[in-house]
Design a protein around this motif. Structure first.
Motif, mmCIF file in Angstrom:
data_model
loop_
_atom_site.group_PDB
_atom_site.id
_atom_site.type_symbol
_atom_site.label_atom_id
_atom_site.label_comp_id
_atom_site.label_asym_id
_atom_site.label_seq_id
_atom_site.Cartn_x
_atom_site.Cartn_y
_atom_site.Cartn_z
ATOM 1 N N GLY A 44 0.869 -1.081 0.145
ATOM 2 C CA GLY A 44 -0.100 -0.098 0.091
ATOM 3 C C GLY A 44 0.860 1.164 0.034
ATOM 4 N N LYS A 45 0.234 2.535 -0.081
ATOM 5 C CA LYS A 45 0.775 3.682 0.007
ATOM 6 C C LYS A 45 0.248 4.353 1.332
ATOM 7 C CE LYS A 45 2.663 4.091 -4.229
ATOM 8 N NZ LYS A 45 4.082 4.266 -4.503
ATOM 9 N N LEU A 46 1.078 4.779 2.151
ATOM 10 C CA LEU A 46 0.652 5.844 3.230
ATOM 11 C C LEU A 46 0.871 7.142 2.868
ATOM 12 C CD1 LEU A 46 0.079 5.788 6.402
ATOM 13 C CD2 LEU A 46 2.279 5.197 6.742
ATOM 14 N N HIS A 47 -0.275 7.869 3.369
ATOM 15 C CA HIS A 47 -0.129 9.373 2.839
ATOM 16 C C HIS A 47 0.089 10.072 4.275
ATOM 17 C CE1 HIS A 47 -1.288 9.096 -1.119
ATOM 18 N NE2 HIS A 47 -1.903 7.840 -0.806
ATOM 19 N N GLY A 48 0.753 10.828 4.557
ATOM 20 C CA GLY A 48 0.855 11.716 5.622
ATOM 21 C C GLY A 48 1.622 13.076 5.868
ATOM 22 N N ASN A 49 1.512 13.454 6.879
ATOM 23 C CA ASN A 49 2.283 14.833 7.080
ATOM 24 C C ASN A 49 3.508 14.683 7.904
ATOM 25 O OD1 ASN A 49 0.544 16.672 5.434
ATOM 26 N ND2 ASN A 49 -0.916 16.485 7.454
ATOM 27 N N LEU A 50 4.740 15.049 7.401
ATOM 28 C CA LEU A 50 5.916 14.737 8.148
ATOM 29 C C LEU A 50 6.296 16.078 8.655
ATOM 30 C CD1 LEU A 50 8.304 12.969 8.904
ATOM 31 C CD2 LEU A 50 9.207 13.646 6.999
ATOM 32 N N THR A 51 6.727 16.257 10.202
ATOM 33 C CA THR A 51 7.008 17.638 10.583
ATOM 34 C C THR A 51 8.479 17.216 11.284
ATOM 35 O OG1 THR A 51 4.787 18.085 11.079
ATOM 36 C CG2 THR A 51 6.471 19.237 12.138
ATOM 37 N N PHE A 52 9.351 17.911 10.862
ATOM 38 C CA PHE A 52 10.707 18.315 11.595
ATOM 39 C C PHE A 52 11.364 19.585 11.258
ATOM 40 C CE2 PHE A 52 11.785 15.633 7.954
ATOM 41 C CZ PHE A 52 13.317 16.190 7.510
ATOM 42 N N HIS A 53 12.247 19.937 12.038
ATOM 43 C CA HIS A 53 13.009 21.282 11.615
ATOM 44 C C HIS A 53 11.992 22.459 11.580
ATOM 45 C CE1 HIS A 53 16.306 23.460 9.574
ATOM 46 N NE2 HIS A 53 16.839 23.380 10.733
ATOM 47 N N GLY A 54 10.870 22.253 12.275
ATOM 48 C CA GLY A 54 9.802 23.450 12.086
ATOM 49 C C GLY A 54 9.017 23.424 10.836
ATOM 50 N N ILE A 55 9.167 22.367 9.990
ATOM 51 C CA ILE A 55 8.478 22.408 8.696
ATOM 52 C C ILE A 55 7.548 21.272 8.525
ATOM 53 C CG2 ILE A 55 8.749 22.562 6.162
ATOM 54 C CD1 ILE A 55 11.582 23.687 6.871
ATOM 55 N N THR A 56 6.480 21.462 8.110
ATOM 56 C CA THR A 56 5.357 20.092 7.768
ATOM 57 C C THR A 56 5.092 20.293 6.386
ATOM 58 O OG1 THR A 56 4.351 20.434 10.008
ATOM 59 C CG2 THR A 56 3.184 19.370 8.250
ATOM 60 N N LYS A 57 5.386 18.962 5.983
ATOM 61 C CA LYS A 57 5.292 18.490 4.482
ATOM 62 C C LYS A 57 4.328 17.433 4.127
ATOM 63 C CE LYS A 57 7.892 22.027 2.513
ATOM 64 N NZ LYS A 57 7.258 22.811 1.279
ATOM 65 N N PRO A 58 3.524 17.239 3.277
ATOM 66 C CA PRO A 58 2.977 15.849 2.958
ATOM 67 C C PRO A 58 4.027 15.052 2.221
ATOM 68 C CG PRO A 58 2.408 17.540 1.447
ATOM 69 C CD PRO A 58 3.056 18.328 2.268
ATOM 70 N N VAL A 59 3.818 13.720 2.694
ATOM 71 C CA VAL A 59 4.745 12.774 2.099
ATOM 72 C C VAL A 59 3.878 11.340 1.857
ATOM 73 C CG1 VAL A 59 6.776 13.359 3.301
ATOM 74 C CG2 VAL A 59 5.290 11.843 4.316
ATOM 75 N N VAL A 60 4.474 10.681 0.772
ATOM 76 C CA VAL A 60 3.835 9.393 0.587
ATOM 77 C C VAL A 60 4.686 8.352 0.540
ATOM 78 C CG1 VAL A 60 2.382 7.964 -1.098
ATOM 79 C CG2 VAL A 60 2.115 10.654 -0.897
ATOM 80 N N VAL A 61 4.588 7.216 1.299
ATOM 81 C CA VAL A 61 5.497 6.182 1.461
ATOM 82 C C VAL A 61 5.034 4.857 1.183
ATOM 83 C CG1 VAL A 61 7.084 7.448 3.158
ATOM 84 C CG2 VAL A 61 5.178 5.977 3.859
ATOM 85 N N ASP A 62 5.687 3.947 0.440
ATOM 86 C CA ASP A 62 5.217 2.522 0.382
ATOM 87 C C ASP A 62 5.338 1.697 1.768
ATOM 88 O OD1 ASP A 62 5.125 3.055 -2.590
ATOM 89 O OD2 ASP A 62 7.243 2.982 -2.494
ATOM 90 N N VAL A 63 4.504 0.715 1.673
ATOM 91 C CA VAL A 63 4.198 -0.063 2.998
ATOM 92 C C VAL A 63 4.100 -1.365 2.281
ATOM 93 C CG1 VAL A 63 2.702 -0.619 4.970
ATOM 94 C CG2 VAL A 63 3.100 1.809 4.212
#
Length: 192
Positions: free
Chosen positions: A117-136
């Motif tokens: 599957g594909k996991l969609h979500g929001n990654l936050t670090f270094h004070g910045i949030t971005k949408p990311v998609v990863v394979d599962v």
């Protein structure tokens, strides 16, 4: 008649469990949140976050309704070289003192194959949030013979761009790749 009543009660119990929400947590001893970057375009350097947790809340056996939350402590970053780890924790990169945690919160899960599957979500670090998609990849569920707990195994892979998070802007791609590979192997059991 008694036999049929037992079967009916068992079926009703199973049906009620299907709608029940379960919370799963990672087994730290059998889970790894890692990353890989290219150095000088000729070699790969890998590292991990030694202190991280993952919580999955789901009510479906296929996990398609899963809500996933990951938290990692930046100070726990380990590449096997203390001097490099201290530099990565500094303001040149992660700035661990100012931004002590990395978080990921899922927004959706998309099935792409039998156990993929594909996991969609929001990654936050270094004070910045971005949408990311990863394979599962789902490796299956078993009963752990050491503790009799139901245990599910997953592998997560993806790529994030260093520049999206303003991470190490003084270091060009010829020194450290802009693409950072994320590789996580995680075992989960229901939270009791």
């Amino acid at each position: 008649m008694k036999k049929y009543l037992v079967v009916l009660v068992s079926m009703l119990g199973s049906l009620s469990m299907m709608g029940q929400t379960n919370t799963w947590v990672n087994d730290p001893a059998h889970s790894r949140l890692g990353f890989v970057v290219k150095h000088l375009t000729i070699s790969e350097i890998s590292g991990r976050f030694a202190d991280f947790s993952v919580k999955v809340t789901t009510s479906k056996p296929d996990y398609l309704d899963a809500q996933i939350e990951v938290t990692a402590k930046i100070a726990s970053m380990d590449t096997g070289v203390e001097m490099r780890d201290n530099h990565l924790r500094s303001a040149d990169f992660f700035d661990a003192e100012k931004y002590p945690t990395l978080t990921f919160k899922s927004t959706s899960v998309e099935k792409t194959g039998k156990d993929k599957g594909k996991l969609h979500g929001n990654l936050t670090f270094h004070g910045i949030t971005k949408p990311v998609v990863v394979d599962v990849v789902y490796f299956g569920t078993v009963t752990n013979p050491m503790n009799n707990a139901t245990t599910a195994g997953f592998q997560i892979k993806g790529v994030v761009k260093r520049s999206d998070f303003d991470l190490g802007p003084k270091f060009p791609e010829a020194v450290i790749s802009n693409d950072v590979q994320i590789i996580a192997d995680v075992e989960f059991s229901p939270n009791k």
